[in-house]
Design an enzyme around this catalytic site. Sequence first.
Site, PDB file in Angstrom:
ATOM      1  N   GLU A 159      49.573  51.524  44.524  1.00 44.57           N
ATOM      2  CA  GLU A 159      49.067  52.920  45.792  1.00 44.57           C
ATOM      3  C   GLU A 159      50.820  53.427  46.579  1.00 44.57           C
ATOM      4  O   GLU A 159      51.310  54.642  46.365  1.00 44.57           O
ATOM      5  CB  GLU A 159      48.196  52.603  46.652  1.00 44.57           C
ATOM      6  CG  GLU A 159      46.451  52.692  46.184  1.00 44.57           C
ATOM      7  CD  GLU A 159      46.033  51.805  47.237  1.00 44.57           C
ATOM      8  OE1 GLU A 159      46.326  51.025  47.843  1.00 44.57           O
ATOM      9  OE2 GLU A 159      44.570  52.669  47.391  1.00 44.57           O
TER      10      GLU A 159
ATOM     11  N   GLU B  50      40.881  46.635  43.214  1.00 44.41           N
ATOM     12  CA  GLU B  50      39.611  46.389  44.649  1.00 44.41           C
ATOM     13  C   GLU B  50      38.507  46.424  43.841  1.00 44.41           C
ATOM     14  O   GLU B  50      37.524  45.556  44.833  1.00 44.41           O
ATOM     15  CB  GLU B  50      40.277  47.290  45.120  1.00 44.41           C
ATOM     16  CG  GLU B  50      41.260  47.790  45.976  1.00 44.41           C
ATOM     17  CD  GLU B  50      42.534  48.458  45.486  1.00 44.41           C
ATOM     18  OE1 GLU B  50      42.016  48.639  44.246  1.00 44.41           O
ATOM     19  OE2 GLU B  50      43.622  48.722  45.282  1.00 44.41           O
TER      20      GLU B  50
ATOM     21  N   ALA C 179      47.651  44.828  49.818  1.00 38.69           N
ATOM     22  CA  ALA C 179      46.760  45.571  51.185  1.00 38.69           C
ATOM     23  C   ALA C 179      46.402  44.028  51.286  1.00 38.69           C
ATOM     24  O   ALA C 179      46.058  43.477  50.648  1.00 38.69           O
ATOM     25  CB  ALA C 179      45.714  46.122  51.991  1.00 38.69           C
TER      26      ALA C 179
ATOM     27  N   GLY D 227      47.152  47.920  47.130  1.00 40.84           N
ATOM     28  CA  GLY D 227      48.588  48.571  48.024  1.00 40.84           C
ATOM     29  C   GLY D 227      49.089  48.568  47.760  1.00 40.84           C
ATOM     30  O   GLY D 227      49.885  49.676  48.026  1.00 40.84           O
TER      31      GLY D 227
HETATM   32  N1  CAA Z   1      46.742  39.730  50.506  1.00 33.88           N
HETATM   33  C1  CAA Z   1      46.976  38.694  51.542  1.00 33.88           C
HETATM   34  N2  CAA Z   1      47.494  37.025  51.093  1.00 33.88           N
HETATM   35  C2  CAA Z   1      48.613  37.447  49.507  1.00 33.88           C
HETATM   36  C3  CAA Z   1      48.461  38.414  48.803  1.00 33.88           C
HETATM   37  C4  CAA Z   1      47.653  39.260  49.367  1.00 33.88           C
HETATM   38  N3  CAA Z   1      47.265  40.768  48.770  1.00 33.88           N
HETATM   39  N4  CAA Z   1      48.387  38.573  47.906  1.00 33.88           N
HETATM   40  C5  CAA Z   1      48.769  37.752  47.876  1.00 33.88           C
HETATM   41  N5  CAA Z   1      49.539  36.688  48.973  1.00 33.88           N
HETATM   42  C6  CAA Z   1      49.188  35.743  48.942  1.00 33.88           C
HETATM   43  C7  CAA Z   1      48.212  34.662  48.637  1.00 33.88           C
HETATM   44  O1  CAA Z   1      47.853  34.551  49.137  1.00 33.88           O
HETATM   45  C8  CAA Z   1      49.551  33.428  48.708  1.00 33.88           C
HETATM   46  O2  CAA Z   1      49.511  32.792  50.267  1.00 33.88           O
HETATM   47  P1  CAA Z   1      49.985  30.886  50.218  1.00 33.88           P
HETATM   48  O3  CAA Z   1      50.813  30.842  49.258  1.00 33.88           O
HETATM   49  O4  CAA Z   1      49.098  31.596  51.892  1.00 33.88           O
HETATM   50  O5  CAA Z   1      47.752  30.712  49.391  1.00 33.88           O
HETATM   51  C9  CAA Z   1      50.845  33.711  48.549  1.00 33.88           C
HETATM   52  O6  CAA Z   1      50.897  35.391  48.588  1.00 33.88           O
HETATM   53  C10 CAA Z   1      51.087  33.421  46.975  1.00 33.88           C
HETATM   54  O7  CAA Z   1      50.273  34.266  46.169  1.00 33.88           O
HETATM   55  P2  CAA Z   1      49.785  33.371  45.087  1.00 33.88           P
HETATM   56  O8  CAA Z   1      50.089  31.717  45.215  1.00 33.88           O
HETATM   57  O9  CAA Z   1      47.961  34.030  44.371  1.00 33.88           O
HETATM   58  O10 CAA Z   1      50.299  33.339  43.819  1.00 33.88           O
HETATM   59  P3  CAA Z   1      50.123  33.403  42.270  1.00 33.88           P
HETATM   60  O11 CAA Z   1      51.260  33.855  41.859  1.00 33.88           O
HETATM   61  O12 CAA Z   1      49.112  32.699  41.285  1.00 33.88           O
HETATM   62  O13 CAA Z   1      49.043  34.929  42.080  1.00 33.88           O
HETATM   63  C11 CAA Z   1      48.729  37.048  42.410  1.00 33.88           C
HETATM   64  C12 CAA Z   1      49.848  36.252  41.779  1.00 33.88           C
HETATM   65  C13 CAA Z   1      48.010  37.062  40.691  1.00 33.88           C
HETATM   66  C14 CAA Z   1      49.410  38.589  42.404  1.00 33.88           C
HETATM   67  C15 CAA Z   1      48.248  36.590  42.879  1.00 33.88           C
HETATM   68  O14 CAA Z   1      48.556  36.638  44.658  1.00 33.88           O
HETATM   69  C16 CAA Z   1      46.609  38.364  43.647  1.00 33.88           C
HETATM   70  O15 CAA Z   1      45.710  38.291  42.895  1.00 33.88           O
HETATM   71  N6  CAA Z   1      46.975  38.687  44.512  1.00 33.88           N
HETATM   72  C17 CAA Z   1      45.866  39.333  45.352  1.00 33.88           C
HETATM   73  C18 CAA Z   1      45.922  40.844  44.625  1.00 33.88           C
HETATM   74  C19 CAA Z   1      45.259  41.936  45.104  1.00 33.88           C
HETATM   75  O16 CAA Z   1      43.805  41.628  44.638  1.00 33.88           O
HETATM   76  N7  CAA Z   1      45.489  43.184  45.534  1.00 33.88           N
HETATM   77  C20 CAA Z   1      44.377  44.186  45.806  1.00 33.88           C
HETATM   78  C21 CAA Z   1      44.188  44.247  47.363  1.00 33.88           C
HETATM   79  S1  CAA Z   1      43.335  45.072  48.386  1.00 33.88           S
HETATM   80  C22 CAA Z   1      44.324  46.534  48.077  1.00 33.88           C
HETATM   81  O17 CAA Z   1      45.751  46.653  48.288  1.00 33.88           O
HETATM   82  C23 CAA Z   1      42.726  47.855  48.993  1.00 33.88           C
HETATM   83  C24 CAA Z   1      44.086  48.842  49.087  1.00 33.88           C
HETATM   84  O18 CAA Z   1      43.917  49.415  48.754  1.00 33.88           O
HETATM   85  C25 CAA Z   1      44.359  49.245  50.235  1.00 33.88           C
END
Ligand code: CAA
Length: 258
Positions: free
Chosen positions: A111, A131, A63, A108
């Site tokens: 999920e 999360e 998400a 998400g």
């Molecule tokens: N939400 C918003 N933006 C996201 C995102 C997310 N979940 N995941 C990645 N992005 C964005 C980053 O912010 C980045 O944007 P910018 O270029 O504008 O900075 C772009 O996507 C590329 O991401 P990274 O630079 O971080 O890429 P990376 O290769 O270094 O890392 C990754 C990849 C390990 C997947 C890392 O992006 C990451 O950890 N993302 C978040 C994963 C996460 O925590 N997901 C769970 C979210 S909470 C949820 O989902 C709740 C629920 O159950 C409903």
Amino acid sequence: MEFVTYEVEGQVGILTINRPKALNALNSAVLDELSAVLDAVDQDAIRCLIVTGAGEKAFVAGADIGEMSTLTKAEGEAFGKKGNDVFRRLETFPLPVIAAVNGFSLGGGCELSMSCDIRICSENAVFGQPEVGLGITPGFGGTQRLMRVVGTGKAKEMIYGARNIKADEAYRIGLVNSVYPLEELLPAAKKLASTIAKNAPIAVRNCKKAMNEGIDVDMDQAIVIEEKLFGDCFETLDQKEGMNAFLEKRKHEEFQNK
Ligand code: CAA
């Protein structure tokens, strides 16, 4: 549609989450579009859906953390409901749905894949529910579906520890059915979808309904669910053709969904 594309190939519909700059993260707009695409699927013509992510890096990286970062408790609950409603629709969608997981499938994203009937993935796929590292619980069904797919012990270890797993471990614990080199993933999903599409559609849909509804009730109720859906297949043109073809020792004609 800005964030979800929908293409039809024969009897297979392919939904692609298309927000690659944010690794296909799910904001409200993506969820709304996903729901709108489901509304638009022609359920008479299409026999199987594939869900995948745009680009070579991510299925869905979760998400949208930016959108969630300022939510109040009530807004957080409403956002959870929004995701849950769409994913439950997908889970109970009359057609079978294959998740072709082409990279990060976190939060998400994991999920979303678990709301599909069958998951296959690429070698670079990473699954997890990170999360608790963000100070929240999984919110689009993760606390409920992961333990139903891989068992409570493994699900709790992954969720409490925010531990992501790679494709080989996902395969080993039964989270995915098979793993492919990235370039072979979509062709494999299409092949599986066309195999399913060749079978009698009413029967396939009734199998999905029977399994989905039966898993949450006790066995006495579950077999009654099956009996009704089994009975429902009789007198259909496809049942008659399928059985007559067997008895006449010939290949059945193409099923008509009637
Ligand atoms: N939400 C918003 N933006 C996201 C995102 C997310 N979940 N995941 C990645 N992005 C964005 C980053 O912010 C980045 O944007 P910018 O270029 O504008 O900075 C772009 O996507 C590329 O991401 P990274 O630079 O971080 O890429 P990376 O290769 O270094 O890392 C990754 C990849 C390990 C997947 C890392 O992006 C990451 O950890 N993302 C978040 C994963 C996460 O925590 N997901 C769970 C979210 S909470 C949820 O989902 C709740 C629920 O159950 C409903």
